[in-house]
Every structure is written in C-alpha cells, then in structure tokens.
Design an enzyme around this catalytic site. Structure first.
Site, mmCIF file in Angstrom:
data_model
loop_
_atom_site.group_PDB
_atom_site.id
_atom_site.type_symbol
_atom_site.label_atom_id
_atom_site.label_comp_id
_atom_site.label_asym_id
_atom_site.label_seq_id
_atom_site.Cartn_x
_atom_site.Cartn_y
_atom_site.Cartn_z
ATOM 1 N N PHE A 1 -9.002 -2.420 -0.698
ATOM 2 C CA PHE A 1 -8.024 -3.473 -0.993
ATOM 3 C C PHE A 1 -7.912 -3.813 -2.483
ATOM 4 O O PHE A 1 -7.698 -4.974 -2.846
ATOM 5 C CB PHE A 1 -8.372 -4.744 -0.203
ATOM 6 C CG PHE A 1 -8.857 -4.456 1.191
ATOM 7 C CD1 PHE A 1 -8.066 -3.769 2.099
ATOM 8 C CD2 PHE A 1 -10.135 -4.820 1.594
ATOM 9 C CE1 PHE A 1 -8.526 -3.471 3.381
ATOM 10 C CE2 PHE A 1 -10.606 -4.531 2.857
ATOM 11 C CZ PHE A 1 -9.806 -3.850 3.759
ATOM 12 N N CYS A 2 -8.047 -2.820 -3.355
ATOM 13 C CA CYS A 2 -7.984 -3.051 -4.803
ATOM 14 C C CYS A 2 -8.988 -4.116 -5.239
ATOM 15 O O CYS A 2 -8.741 -4.871 -6.180
ATOM 16 C CB CYS A 2 -6.572 -3.442 -5.241
ATOM 17 S SG CYS A 2 -5.359 -2.136 -5.008
ATOM 18 N N ALA A 3 -10.108 -4.162 -4.538
ATOM 19 C CA ALA A 3 -11.207 -5.063 -4.877
ATOM 20 C C ALA A 3 -12.512 -4.327 -4.568
ATOM 21 O O ALA A 3 -13.324 -4.767 -3.767
ATOM 22 C CB ALA A 3 -11.099 -6.366 -4.092
#
Length: 451
Positions: free
Chosen positions: A380-382
């Site tokens: 999740f781009c994290a």
C-alpha cells in the site's frame, strides 16, 4: 441545471447549498453504484467496492458539475472572451470552496496540484535550505520520501498516540537550530487509525516548528480544520474525495511558498519577463505554471461542497459499516487484523488483514473472481509500516469502505473471508497481464475501447 446555478454564488456556503441539491438521500450518491461484474462461475453480481482508500468513485453531483462546465470550458486568467471569464470565475471560486472545506485561515493559500503526492513534493521544494524535517516511518511514501535525506529525521512507527507525541517532542529538542517541519498523516492509509494531529501541532508550536498534515485519507471521512488543529499546511487529493479528475491541493501558509522558486517554470507563474530578468508571481499562481486543470478544480470543489454538506451522515454511515466489518472479521479463526495504536484506536473505514496460509494476492484475486469484491493487496505504498506490522513477513489485504459501500457488501466480504479461512482456495490461480485470476477463468476481462 446549468453550472452557473451550481457554482455562481461567490461564497462557499452558498456553493455548498447549491451542490447539496444535486445529491440524493442522506449521503451523496456515487457514479457506478449499479456496476455489475462477472464472476468466475458465470454469475453476475453488483460490485462491492472496498478499495476507496486507493481511489473513490465519482460523486453524481461532481459528474453533473463537470458536465455542466464542459460546454463553456476555456483556459483561465488573462482572457476577455466570455468562456474564459466564466471559467476563471469557477476556477477561483473552486479555490475558495477548498479553502473553506479545510477551515483555512484568511491568509492561507490554496495551490491546486495533481494530488497529495504532488502537493507534498511542492512543499518539499519550497523548504528553506536549512530546514529539518521530522516524519514517522509509518507514513505513506508520498509523505515519507520527498524531503532532503540529509536533513530528514525518520522516527520509528509509534505504538501509541502518546508515544507519537513524545517521539516528535524528543526529535524537536534534538534537532538543529533553524526551520523545522513535522510531517504527519491524518489517518493511516494501511490501518485507518487517526493520528493525534492537534497534540502533535501543539508540540511543534512549543518548539517553534511547523507542521504539515497529509489529509488524503482523513478528509473524505472526517472534518479537517486547519485553524482548530493549528497546522501550517494540509495536502489532499481529489481522487480520494470522490472527484477523480486529476486535481489535489496544498493549503496553508504563504511565506515559504512565496520565497521558493516556482514549482513549474512557465506561463502563469510569471509576473514579467525581459531579456535580462524574470519576475515571478506571488500567491498560488507562482506554483501553478502552465494551463491548470480547471475541470479537476471544479470537480474537487463540488466534492468538497457535497461532503461538507453531508458530513454527519457520511460519518454515521461509515462508522456503522466499519463496526460491522471489524466485528465480523474478529470472529473468524485464522484471520488477523493489524493496528498501529491498538484495537480501540479511533479510525476511518479501513481494515488491514491477513488469512493464515494464504497469500494476500491470491486472497484479493479470489474475492474478485468468486465474490465480486474489490480490495487492495500488497504494501500500500507504505512499505516500512507494513513491514513493521507484519514483522517483515509479507503483504496484507486492505479493505477500505466509503460512500459506495452497503451492509450487504460488508456481509459478503465477511462471508467470503470466512469461507477462504476455513476451506481455502477452491480454484487454481495464475498471474496475468493485469493481475492474478483463475487459471480457467471464463470471464472476458478485456476492456472495450471507449473512445
């Protein structure tokens, strides 16, 4: 209904009331609410969208505003033609609507950008040369990565809200003299948990620092008020706010932005150009070089107006569905959900989970092909936060609900997860050009040409 009747009022309150007339029921209606999707067993079902955290569907009121604006769409500013004058008015009124939506101070600027990532990169470019940035590793990459590496302090993902506040306080005490900026998310895009923004702002103030709020995941679900929170900047995205037309905004203090070189060199950013010198504009125009995304700005304003008008109903709708989803998942053996601050933390409608023994990509593929449910899988781009939560043991599934979600959708997701957790996969899956799907998938998944 013409766009003039929607957006002509010069003040934001009147605009919100006008756009509210274009909504239906107690919450704003979304485009695609009746979308039907094929299943691998040959049936068809309505789409259960649990991917609002990536991009939310368009509001019907936003679509109507855009459709009404298109016949007289023109480039803004410096044009005396009727279409240009009208479009310029809508563009600047859209700026005022966004300003009101986040409770900005009178002298705060609204700079239209492409999305939150663009807004935060703009602020990063405007940092004073000796500024120190303090940011948690739990941030989305958009808020984690733009800052100068040599002057950025990355704090470990906090485990409590009090711990988050004390960690920032300690970092500010140890930071070198000069400008300092704290960057924090309003709501985690992985778990939905809400960070203690007001408390972090108070700590920043006590140490003479500034603070920027990444409100991409917070603004669609909860009120954001710059003045009450006492933050310096807010960044947000239209595509998270049910306005998927390529616009976002950076809202906040003008001084660092006016002191920085333009984000984009070109027309609109210039006050005067001679053979020897270039004088740059001040204010939003300084960083909106080139022809701006007028339609995106109008869409963003229309979405802000509708959400503000229906904020209480939206929160009620989402709290009820989130409680139902979390309760349902908690009762399934083999399903683990993840939290930063703990199970009782306040949060928006996002749940991150895994199923014992099943890869997250296979879970999301099965939910889509066999149940008509759209979720997100991965990190999740994290990446740093997911690695922390899962102890570097892989990826997870994220279900993020919103205005397009119903109780039946929640029950369908819980039932599907229960079946997967107890019986496992009933089909073989394989990678395809656009993701994972059943090996014997009978569905025609080729998108038809639409232009």
């Amino acid at each position: 209904m013409s766009i003039l009747s929607i957006l002509e009022p010069a003040n934001a309150t009147s605009t919100r009331q006008a756009v509210a007339r274009l909504t239906t029921g107690s919450i704003p209606a979304t485009v695609g609410a009746d979308l039907l999707v094929p299943l691998a067993d040959g049936r068809v079902t309505d789409y259960a969208n649990f991917d609002h955290g990536a991009s939310a569907p368009c509001l019907e009121s936003v679509r109507r505003a855009v459709e009404a604006a298109l016949p007289s769409y023109a480039s803004v500013h410096r044009g005396n033609g009727y279409a240009s004058r009208i479009t310029t008015q809508w563009y600047e009124r859209a700026r005022r609507e966004v300003h009101a939506f986040v409770g900005a101070r009178e002298d705060d600027q609204v700079v239209f950008t492409r999305q939150t990532t663009d807004a935060l990169n703009l602020l990063a470019k405007a940092l004073p040369a000796d500024a120190t940035v303090i940011v948690f590793e739990s941030e989305h990459h958009a808020a984690l990565l733009p800052w100068p590496a040599e002057r950025t302090v990355r704090l470990p993902a906090p485990t409590t809200t009090a711990g988050a506040v004390s960690a920032v306080a300690d970092a500010l005490r140890q930071a070198p003299e000069g400008p300092r900026l704290v960057v924090v998310t309003g709501a985690s895009n992985v778990t939905g948990e809400i960070f203690p923004v007001a408390e972090l702002a108070a700590v920043a103030r006590a140490h003479g620092a500034r603070i920027c709020l990444d409100a991409a995941q917070l603004a669609p679900h909860r009120e954001v008020d710059i003045e009450q929170l006492d933050v310096d900047w807010v960044a947000l995205s239209g595509h998270k706010l049910y306005a998927p037309y390529g616009a976002g905004a950076l809202i906040g203090r003008a001084d660092w932005l006016n002191a920085a070189d333009p984000y984009l060199y070109g027309g609109g950013a210039t006050a005067a150009v001679t053979t020897d010198t270039t004088v740059w504009n001040e204010g939003p125009a300084r960083h909106e070089g080139g022809s701006p995304n007028v339609i995106g700005a109008i869409a963003l304003a229309a979405a802000c107006a509708a959400i503000a008008q229906h904020r209480e109903a939206i929160e009620q709708h989402e709290r009820s569905l989130l409680a139902r989803l979390r309760t349902g998942l908690a009762q399934i053996e083999g399903v683990e959900t993840y939290d930063i601050f703990g199970a009782d933390a306040d949060r928006v409608g996002t749940v991150c989970f895994t199923i014992d023994g099943l890869n997250s990509t296979l879970v999301s593929a099965a939910l889509s092909a066999e149940y008509g449910i759209g979720v997100r899988d991965g990190k999740f781009c994290a990446h740093l936060l997911v690695g922390h939560l899962l102890q570097d043991s892989g990826t997870a599934v994220r279900a993020s609900l919103g205005l397009g979600t119903t109780r039946e959708h929640v029950d369908r997701l819980v039932g599907a997860v229960r079946t997967l957790a107890t019986k496992g996969l009933t089909r073989q899956y394989e990678e395809s050009a656009y993701g994972c799907q059943p090996a014997d998938d009978p569905r025609d998944l080729d998108a038809p040409q639409i232009w």
